[in-house]
Structures are given as structure tokens and as C-alpha cells.
Scaffold this motif. Structure first.
Motif, PDB file in Angstrom:
ATOM      1  N   UNK A 223     -17.169  -1.681 -28.981  1.00  0.00           N
ATOM      2  CA  UNK A 223     -18.012  -0.825 -27.971  1.00  0.00           C
ATOM      3  C   UNK A 223     -17.752   0.531 -27.745  1.00  0.00           C
ATOM      4  N   UNK A 224     -18.694   1.127 -26.842  1.00  0.00           N
ATOM      5  CA  UNK A 224     -18.150   2.534 -26.404  1.00  0.00           C
ATOM      6  C   UNK A 224     -17.960   2.192 -24.984  1.00  0.00           C
ATOM      7  N   UNK A 225     -16.947   2.877 -24.424  1.00  0.00           N
ATOM      8  CA  UNK A 225     -16.503   2.830 -22.828  1.00  0.00           C
ATOM      9  C   UNK A 225     -17.070   3.903 -22.098  1.00  0.00           C
ATOM     10  N   UNK A 226     -17.726   3.693 -20.932  1.00  0.00           N
ATOM     11  CA  UNK A 226     -18.267   4.404 -19.818  1.00  0.00           C
ATOM     12  C   UNK A 226     -17.706   4.301 -18.766  1.00  0.00           C
ATOM     13  N   UNK A 227     -17.326   5.338 -18.042  1.00  0.00           N
ATOM     14  CA  UNK A 227     -16.914   5.231 -16.575  1.00  0.00           C
ATOM     15  C   UNK A 227     -17.867   5.296 -15.731  1.00  0.00           C
ATOM     16  N   UNK A 228     -17.730   4.472 -14.718  1.00  0.00           N
ATOM     17  CA  UNK A 228     -18.597   4.000 -13.460  1.00  0.00           C
ATOM     18  C   UNK A 228     -17.958   3.865 -12.186  1.00  0.00           C
TER      19      UNK A 228
ATOM     20  N   UNK B 182     -14.418   1.935 -12.510  1.00  0.00           N
ATOM     21  CA  UNK B 182     -14.358   0.986 -13.603  1.00  0.00           C
ATOM     22  C   UNK B 182     -14.716   1.639 -14.902  1.00  0.00           C
ATOM     23  N   UNK B 183     -14.217   1.356 -16.076  1.00  0.00           N
ATOM     24  CA  UNK B 183     -14.661   1.557 -17.382  1.00  0.00           C
ATOM     25  C   UNK B 183     -15.315   0.331 -18.285  1.00  0.00           C
ATOM     26  N   UNK B 184     -16.644   0.478 -18.156  1.00  0.00           N
ATOM     27  CA  UNK B 184     -17.578  -0.442 -18.700  1.00  0.00           C
ATOM     28  C   UNK B 184     -17.924  -0.241 -20.278  1.00  0.00           C
ATOM     29  N   UNK B 185     -17.669  -1.634 -20.664  1.00  0.00           N
ATOM     30  CA  UNK B 185     -17.957  -1.623 -22.308  1.00  0.00           C
ATOM     31  C   UNK B 185     -19.298  -1.694 -22.633  1.00  0.00           C
ATOM     32  N   UNK B 186     -20.174  -0.978 -23.433  1.00  0.00           N
ATOM     33  CA  UNK B 186     -21.587  -1.141 -23.871  1.00  0.00           C
ATOM     34  C   UNK B 186     -21.435  -1.428 -25.424  1.00  0.00           C
TER      35      UNK B 186
END
Length: 354
Positions: A213-218, A235-239
């Protein structure tokens, strides 16, 4: 005895004819397979594939920004959304691949979130690769640069391996760029040289990670029970490719915070139906299901809930305001009414990090 010999001769003739026909059919099938394979190899789809859940790592020389990571956020038939992350910025691009042409039709810098850009108005038209994939095929870009296929069997060595690739040359009055595309992978190497520069900037494929996945900060905000403020947690969300941003953010907004003095911004029955970003107005529109207005709550807590949703979306999308609707209609409770022209702005003055 004569009848037996005659029968035997006829049978042998039938066997020979059958063998010849089978050989012909086999030859035809092999020929068709070869033609199909050859045609497949000459299609842009083979040399510019859309790879889901795959990170391509490129190492660069000659510039601190040459190192690049590529990922396809969304893939939808003939179009895909690609992100290119460098040390300087992350670029989101919409790529069309149809009728034998691969082109970029939209590009956005400082793109750090994960959401689809397919509905954005085209702001770029750059043909990257074009059939026929033959030496001498040439086209002119919008800015006047000339691009041509210079070789279809170039032997290219990268840190990831050696490939037979298509060499595409782009020329202007000041510089030349060489791009190399390999079958089933896509771009494997680029060389950019300004006139008079011997070494230039080189970017080459170094590694590929699949099923990742790609990790995005939220930053998720939570309303507090007693104080008129809010708490937040990073959080670091995985997409993964084609995952729904609405479902991801709903799940995180429904999560209870790790403290007893605050609550989740959304209850389990509350769901984000749709998210839309207006880049020109620096605004995000969020549509909820009816549950968000059907559960009674005090006005203070409801106000903090709306503010927490606003703060979360403003941070994630890097915008200035949020419009909230319910099933495509106004947000309306006994305490608040928000119509299509009403918007909320972030308020972090009393927000504290958990």
C-alpha cells in the motif's frame, strides 16, 4: 487378398491426409500465436502498464530531486492516476491510455493526499508514447519540443536489471531527454542533458515492491465531552490502489480516541457518502447519510463534532473550508442548519494533541 491390400492402401492414404491436415493446422495456430504475440508486444499497453499495489523505486544521479517513487493510486480502464514522489514534492497525474496513445492530461504538484483526480479539468496534454512503436515515429508536444521513437531494441542496464527497451528521444533547442520503456514494467530509465552537459541527470529503476500500500498522513480530531475544544491524533493510513477515501476516513472518524475525555467524531451508524474537492475554491464538500442528523445530542457536543469533522478534512485535503450535506440535502437538526451555501472553517485554537 487383393481386397485387403486395397483396403490397407486406402487407410494409409487417409492417415497421411489427416497427418498433413494436422500439421497444417498446427502450423496455422503457431503462426497465429506468433502474430498475436508480436502484436501484443507492439501495443502501448505492454510498454506502459498500469500496475496496481506496486511501488517502483528509481535512483537518481546529478540532482538531489532525481530519486523518485511511483505508485498508481487509481486505475479505471483506459485511465490511471499516478503519483510521483521526489525529495522536493509529490505530483499527482492523470494518464490516458487509449487508441494507441499514452498521454498525461492532468498534473498537480504538492499532492500529498489520496483521492481521485479523474474529474479535474485537463491542464496538460503531453503524449508520452504513441503507436506505431516503430523507429522514426515522431510527434510534436504542446511546448514545441519534438519527441520520436529512436530505437525499439535498445539494450539498457539499470540497477534493477538489464532490459531490451524502446528509446524515446525528446529534443528542444536547449536540451535532450532519453526515456526508455521496457515491456510489462514501463519506464526503466531517463537521461536529461542540457546542451554541453556530458553527464546530465540520470534516473534509473532500482527496485519494485508488489502487493504493497501507499501510506498517507492524516490528523483525526475528536470532540471533548466537557471542555469546548477538541483533541487530535496523527495517523498513517494505508491505501491500496482503488481503495475508497470515503470508507477509509469514515472508519478513522468512527474510532474512539485513546482517552476518556473525548469521543469519536462519528458514531458507527454515520457514514460519509461522498467527498468532492474544489481546488479553485479551496473547499471540500462532504455528504453524509441521514444518521448524522437522526441521533440526538447536545448543542455543545454537536458543535464540536462538526468542528472536528471540518478540522480533519481541512488538514487532509489542505483546503480552507468544508461544506456539509446530508443525502444531497441540507444538514438540519434542532440546533444547526447548514445549506449548500454555508461552509465551515477550521478552528484549531483549543485543539490539543493526544
Amino acid at each position: 487378398m487383393k481386397h485387403y491390400k486395397k483396403y490397407f492402401s486406402i487407410m494409409m492414404l487417409i492417415v497421411m491426409i489427416a497427418a498433413v491436415m494436422m500439421a497444417c493446422n498446427s502450423g496455422d495456430e503457431t503462426s497465429e500465436d506468433m502474430v498475436d504475440t508480436e502484436e501484443t508486444e507492439q501495443k502501448v499497453e505492454s510498454f506502459f502498464p498500469f500496475l496496481p499495489d506496486t511501488k517502483l523505486f528509481y535512483e537518481g544521479e546529478g540532482s538531489e530531486y532525481a530519486d523518485t517513487v511511483v505508485y498508481f493510486d487509481y486505475i479505471d480502464n483506459h485511465q490511471a492516476q499516478r503519483r510521483r514522489q521526489t525529495a522536493g514534492t509529490t505530483i499527482g497525474e492523470v494518464i490516458d491510455r487509449e487508441e494507441g496513445i499514452v498521454s498525461i492530461r492532468y498534473s498537480e504538484e504538492e499532492f500529498y493526499s489520496f483521492f481521485p483526480l479523474f474529474e479535474e479539468e485537463p491542464n496538460r496534454e503531453e503524449i508520452l508514447l504513441k503507436e506505431p512503436l516503430e523507429v522514426g515515429n515522431e510527434w510534436v508536444l504542446e511546448d514545441g519540443r519534438k519527441r520520436r521513437i529512436n530505437d525499439v531494441s535498445a539494450q539498457i542496464k539499470t540497477k534493477y536489471g538489464e532490459f531490451e527497451a524502446i528509446e524515446v528521444v525528446t529534443e528542444s533547442d536547449e536540451a535532450v531527454q532519453l526515456d526508455y520503456y521496457a515491456q510489462d514494467i514501463g519506464l526503466i530509465k531517463s537521461v536529461f542533458k542540457v546542451n554541453g552537459d556530458e553527464e546530465g541527470i540520470v534516473t534509473q529503476l532500482a527496485a519494485i515492491e508488489e502487493n504493497i500500500p501507499w501510506e498517507v498522513n492524516v490528523r483525526i480530531y475528536y470532540p471533548e465531552w466537557e471542555d469546548e475544544g477538541s483533541l487530535y491524533e496523527n495517523h498513517s493510513i494505508e491505501f491500496r490502489t482503488n481503495e475508497s477515501i470515503e470508507e477509509k476516513l469514515t472508519a478513522y472518524l468512527q474510532k474512539e480516541p485513546p482517552v476518556e475525555t473525548a469521543a469519536a467524531a462519528l458514531q458507527e451508524s454515520m457514514v460519509i457518502n461522498r467527498l468532492e474537492r474544489n481546488k479553485d475554491e479551496q473547499q471540500v464538500k462532504v455528504d453524509f447519510n441521514a444518521a448524522i442528523t437522526e441521533i440526538g445530542m447536545g448543542s455543545d457536543f454537536e458543535s464540536q463534532m462538526l468542528q472536528s469533522i471540518t478540522n480533519t478534512l481541512v488538514y487532509y485535503f489542505n483546503v480552507e473550508s468544508v461544506v456539509i450535506s446530508v443525502e444531497d440535502g441540507p444538514y438540519e437538526t434542532g440546533h444547526f442548519y447548514l445549506g449548500p451555501e454555508d461552509f465551515l472553517i477550521p478552528d484549531n485554537e483549543n485543539a490539543e494533541k493526544i
